[in-house]
Design a protein around this motif. Structure first.
Motif, PDB file in Angstrom:
ATOM      1  N   GLY A   1       4.072  -4.708  -1.117  1.00 24.96           N
ATOM      2  CA  GLY A   1       5.517  -4.816  -0.976  1.00 24.96           C
ATOM      3  C   GLY A   1       6.214  -4.883  -2.315  1.00 24.96           C
ATOM      4  N   ALA A   2       5.635  -5.626  -3.246  1.00 26.70           N
ATOM      5  CA  ALA A   2       6.217  -5.735  -4.584  1.00 26.70           C
ATOM      6  C   ALA A   2       6.270  -4.371  -5.262  1.00 26.70           C
ATOM      7  CB  ALA A   2       5.399  -6.715  -5.431  1.00 26.70           C
ATOM      8  N   GLU A   3       5.225  -3.575  -5.057  1.00 24.75           N
ATOM      9  CA  GLU A   3       5.191  -2.239  -5.660  1.00 24.75           C
ATOM     10  C   GLU A   3       6.259  -1.346  -5.029  1.00 24.75           C
ATOM     11  OE1 GLU A   3       3.819   0.021  -8.676  1.00 24.75           O
ATOM     12  OE2 GLU A   3       2.989  -1.943  -8.181  1.00 24.75           O
ATOM     13  N   ALA A   4       6.393  -1.407  -3.714  1.00 23.33           N
ATOM     14  CA  ALA A   4       7.392  -0.583  -3.027  1.00 23.33           C
ATOM     15  C   ALA A   4       8.807  -0.994  -3.417  1.00 23.33           C
ATOM     16  CB  ALA A   4       7.200  -0.681  -1.515  1.00 23.33           C
ATOM     17  N   VAL A   5       9.069  -2.294  -3.420  1.00 21.02           N
ATOM     18  CA  VAL A   5      10.392  -2.814  -3.791  1.00 21.02           C
ATOM     19  C   VAL A   5      10.752  -2.366  -5.208  1.00 21.02           C
ATOM     20  CG1 VAL A   5      11.599  -4.946  -4.426  1.00 21.02           C
ATOM     21  CG2 VAL A   5      10.441  -4.770  -2.205  1.00 21.02           C
TER      22      VAL A   5
ATOM     23  N   ALA B   1       4.755 -17.386  -3.770  1.00 17.07           N
ATOM     24  CA  ALA B   1       3.851 -16.310  -3.352  1.00 17.07           C
ATOM     25  C   ALA B   1       4.405 -14.938  -3.707  1.00 17.07           C
ATOM     26  CB  ALA B   1       3.589 -16.398  -1.853  1.00 17.07           C
ATOM     27  N   THR B   2       5.696 -14.724  -3.448  1.00 15.85           N
ATOM     28  CA  THR B   2       6.273 -13.407  -3.730  1.00 15.85           C
ATOM     29  C   THR B   2       6.461 -13.190  -5.231  1.00 15.85           C
ATOM     30  OG1 THR B   2       8.486 -14.321  -3.286  1.00 15.85           O
ATOM     31  CG2 THR B   2       7.377 -13.150  -1.486  1.00 15.85           C
ATOM     32  N   THR B   3       6.771 -14.243  -5.966  1.00 12.17           N
ATOM     33  CA  THR B   3       6.878 -14.126  -7.421  1.00 12.17           C
ATOM     34  C   THR B   3       5.526 -13.764  -8.019  1.00 12.17           C
ATOM     35  OG1 THR B   3       8.756 -15.634  -7.599  1.00 12.17           O
ATOM     36  CG2 THR B   3       7.393 -15.376  -9.561  1.00 12.17           C
ATOM     37  N   ASN B   4       4.464 -14.396  -7.517  1.00 10.09           N
ATOM     38  CA  ASN B   4       3.119 -14.060  -7.987  1.00 10.09           C
ATOM     39  C   ASN B   4       2.789 -12.597  -7.713  1.00 10.09           C
ATOM     40  OD1 ASN B   4       2.628 -16.634  -8.926  1.00 10.09           O
ATOM     41  ND2 ASN B   4       1.529 -17.300  -7.100  1.00 10.09           N
ATOM     42  N   ALA B   5       3.213 -12.096  -6.554  1.00 12.59           N
ATOM     43  CA  ALA B   5       2.951 -10.705  -6.206  1.00 12.59           C
ATOM     44  C   ALA B   5       3.647  -9.758  -7.180  1.00 12.59           C
ATOM     45  CB  ALA B   5       3.414 -10.429  -4.776  1.00 12.59           C
TER      46      ALA B   5
ATOM     47  N   ASN C   1      13.750 -11.381  -6.049  1.00 12.99           N
ATOM     48  CA  ASN C   1      14.665 -11.923  -5.048  1.00 12.99           C
ATOM     49  C   ASN C   1      15.004 -10.906  -3.960  1.00 12.99           C
ATOM     50  OD1 ASN C   1      15.694 -14.820  -5.933  1.00 12.99           O
ATOM     51  ND2 ASN C   1      15.334 -13.608  -7.773  1.00 12.99           N
ATOM     52  N   VAL C   2      14.253  -9.807  -3.947  1.00  9.85           N
ATOM     53  CA  VAL C   2      14.248  -8.878  -2.820  1.00  9.85           C
ATOM     54  C   VAL C   2      13.008  -9.092  -1.964  1.00  9.85           C
ATOM     55  CG1 VAL C   2      13.986  -6.447  -2.131  1.00  9.85           C
ATOM     56  CG2 VAL C   2      15.668  -7.071  -3.860  1.00  9.85           C
ATOM     57  N   LEU C   3      11.857  -9.188  -2.611  1.00  9.68           N
ATOM     58  CA  LEU C   3      10.584  -9.222  -1.881  1.00  9.68           C
ATOM     59  C   LEU C   3      10.535 -10.275  -0.776  1.00  9.68           C
ATOM     60  CD1 LEU C   3       7.807  -7.988  -1.509  1.00  9.68           C
ATOM     61  CD2 LEU C   3       6.950  -9.500  -3.305  1.00  9.68           C
ATOM     62  N   PRO C   4      10.957 -11.542  -1.006  1.00  5.76           N
ATOM     63  CA  PRO C   4      10.867 -12.529   0.071  1.00  5.76           C
ATOM     64  C   PRO C   4      11.821 -12.264   1.225  1.00  5.76           C
ATOM     65  CG  PRO C   4      12.009 -13.453  -1.817  1.00  5.76           C
ATOM     66  CD  PRO C   4      11.442 -12.146  -2.262  1.00  5.76           C
ATOM     67  N   ASN C   5      12.762 -11.354   1.040  1.00  9.70           N
ATOM     68  CA  ASN C   5      13.689 -10.992   2.103  1.00  9.70           C
ATOM     69  C   ASN C   5      13.273  -9.722   2.833  1.00  9.70           C
ATOM     70  OD1 ASN C   5      15.788 -13.097   1.531  1.00  9.70           O
ATOM     71  ND2 ASN C   5      15.777 -12.065  -0.439  1.00  9.70           N
ATOM     72  N   GLU C   6      12.200  -9.090   2.349  1.00 10.16           N
ATOM     73  CA  GLU C   6      11.685  -7.887   2.983  1.00 10.16           C
ATOM     74  C   GLU C   6      10.263  -8.073   3.520  1.00 10.16           C
ATOM     75  OE1 GLU C   6      13.279  -5.312   3.773  1.00 10.16           O
ATOM     76  OE2 GLU C   6      15.026  -5.168   2.469  1.00 10.16           O
TER      77      GLU C   6
ATOM     78  N   SER D   1       4.296 -15.744   3.677  1.00 12.37           N
ATOM     79  CA  SER D   1       2.996 -16.299   4.062  1.00 12.37           C
ATOM     80  C   SER D   1       1.943 -15.226   4.333  1.00 12.37           C
ATOM     81  CB  SER D   1       3.152 -17.177   5.313  1.00 12.37           C
ATOM     82  OG  SER D   1       3.637 -16.397   6.412  1.00 12.37           O
ATOM     83  N   TRP D   2       2.323 -13.974   4.226  1.00  9.79           N
ATOM     84  CA  TRP D   2       1.365 -12.893   4.462  1.00  9.79           C
ATOM     85  C   TRP D   2       0.334 -12.825   3.329  1.00  9.79           C
ATOM     86  CZ3 TRP D   2       4.660  -8.131   6.452  1.00  9.79           C
ATOM     87  CH2 TRP D   2       5.077  -8.402   7.762  1.00  9.79           C
ATOM     88  N   PRO D   3      -0.793 -12.126   3.563  1.00 11.26           N
ATOM     89  CA  PRO D   3      -1.849 -12.050   2.540  1.00 11.26           C
ATOM     90  C   PRO D   3      -1.340 -11.498   1.206  1.00 11.26           C
ATOM     91  CG  PRO D   3      -2.652 -11.213   4.641  1.00 11.26           C
ATOM     92  CD  PRO D   3      -1.175 -11.415   4.804  1.00 11.26           C
ATOM     93  N   ALA D   4      -1.999 -11.915   0.149  1.00 13.62           N
ATOM     94  CA  ALA D   4      -1.575 -11.554  -1.200  1.00 13.62           C
ATOM     95  C   ALA D   4      -1.516 -10.042  -1.416  1.00 13.62           C
ATOM     96  CB  ALA D   4      -2.505 -12.187  -2.232  1.00 13.62           C
ATOM     97  N   GLU D   5      -2.487  -9.301  -0.884  1.00 14.97           N
ATOM     98  CA  GLU D   5      -2.496  -7.848  -1.089  1.00 14.97           C
ATOM     99  C   GLU D   5      -1.336  -7.174  -0.359  1.00 14.97           C
ATOM    100  OE1 GLU D   5      -4.376  -6.083  -3.262  1.00 14.97           O
ATOM    101  OE2 GLU D   5      -5.083  -8.055  -3.893  1.00 14.97           O
ATOM    102  N   SER D   6      -0.957  -7.708   0.783  1.00 17.00           N
ATOM    103  CA  SER D   6       0.225  -7.202   1.483  1.00 17.00           C
ATOM    104  C   SER D   6       1.473  -7.414   0.640  1.00 17.00           C
ATOM    105  CB  SER D   6       0.379  -7.919   2.836  1.00 17.00           C
ATOM    106  OG  SER D   6       1.633  -7.628   3.423  1.00 17.00           O
ATOM    107  N   LEU D   7       1.612  -8.610   0.073  1.00 16.50           N
ATOM    108  CA  LEU D   7       2.769  -8.914  -0.769  1.00 16.50           C
ATOM    109  C   LEU D   7       2.780  -8.045  -2.023  1.00 16.50           C
ATOM    110  CD1 LEU D   7       2.953 -12.815  -0.518  1.00 16.50           C
ATOM    111  CD2 LEU D   7       4.190 -11.104   0.837  1.00 16.50           C
ATOM    112  N   LYS D   8       1.619  -7.766  -2.572  1.00 14.49           N
ATOM    113  CA  LYS D   8       1.556  -6.902  -3.761  1.00 14.49           C
ATOM    114  C   LYS D   8       1.975  -5.470  -3.432  1.00 14.49           C
ATOM    115  CE  LYS D   8      -2.254  -7.458  -6.273  1.00 14.49           C
ATOM    116  NZ  LYS D   8      -3.686  -7.764  -6.521  1.00 14.49           N
TER     117      LYS D   8
END
Length: 208
Positions: free
Chosen positions: A88-92, A129-133, A70-75, A79-86
């Motif tokens: 971000g998930a790692e950084a978050v 999408a962000t949960t999957n990441a 519940n941080v990732l979709p706010n940062e 809709s961005w590519p999956a690898e970008s979201l991943k």
């Protein structure tokens, strides 16, 4: 069944011991073993994180995984590519993890705030999408070349550019650009954090 006072005391002491052990686990203790200049680290992912809710002026203890989701979709933009979201998930995740180990707001009894002072957390905003990441990078942590978890900072960056390499700050728009050019999330983590103020050498992944 009847329980006498001595037995009741023993049961209470047992539960107190279990509680203390769980609190120690939640504080995310880790050990390091040095052998022939190689550092092997074992980390336990935080179970909770203390978040200061700025608008409510209260600190809440939140499940760490739920917090990340519940941080990732706010940062990052969902809709961005999956690898970008991943990336971000790692950084978050690693930013939050670092501050569980090193609370940023001790006067508030909080590890982080729920605003851009740290990471924007909003209850119930997770997307598919962000949960999957977050799920897809579960079990993968980052440490610097000294074997320590580091504050995985990030910033917006500029659209259409990867941003500054070795800057110590992941570019959000940069991850989109790199993903569109075929790079995966670990490449992105190395791109920004290797040889930076976060790591004097190459960052290393670890399993948890």
């Amino acid at each position: 069944a009847f329980v006498d006072n001595e037995t009741a005391k023993e049961i209470a002491q047992t539960f107190k011991k279990i509680y203390r052990q769980q609190r120690e686990y939640n504080k995310n203790k880790f050990f390091k073993v040095n052998f022939k200049s190689k550092t092997i680290s074992s980390y336990s992912v935080p179970y909770t994180i203390r978040v200061y809710r700025v608008s409510q002026q209260v600190t809440q203890e939140i499940n760490f995984e739920y917090y990340c989701k519940n941080v990732l979709p706010n940062e990052w933009i969902s809709s961005w590519p999956a690898e970008s979201l991943k990336s971000g998930a790692e950084a978050v995740k690693m930013y939050g993890w670092y501050h569980v180990l090193h609370p940023k707001w001790p006067g508030l009894n909080a590890d982080v705030k729920d605003t851009t002072a740290d990471q924007v957390y909003k209850y119930g905003t997770a997307t598919t999408a962000t949960t999957n990441a977050v799920n897809n990078v579960n079990g993968v942590g980052l440490q610097n070349s000294s074997g320590n978890i580091f504050e995985a900072q990030y910033l917006a960056g500029n659209s259409g550019s990867a941003g500054t390499q070795h800057s110590g700050k992941m570019s959000q728009y940069g991850t989109k650009y790199l993903a569109q050019n075929g790079k995966n999330y670990l490449y992105m983590c190395h791109y920004y954090y290797d040889y930076s103020d976060k790591s004097s050498g190459t960052i290393v992944t670890f399993s948890y």
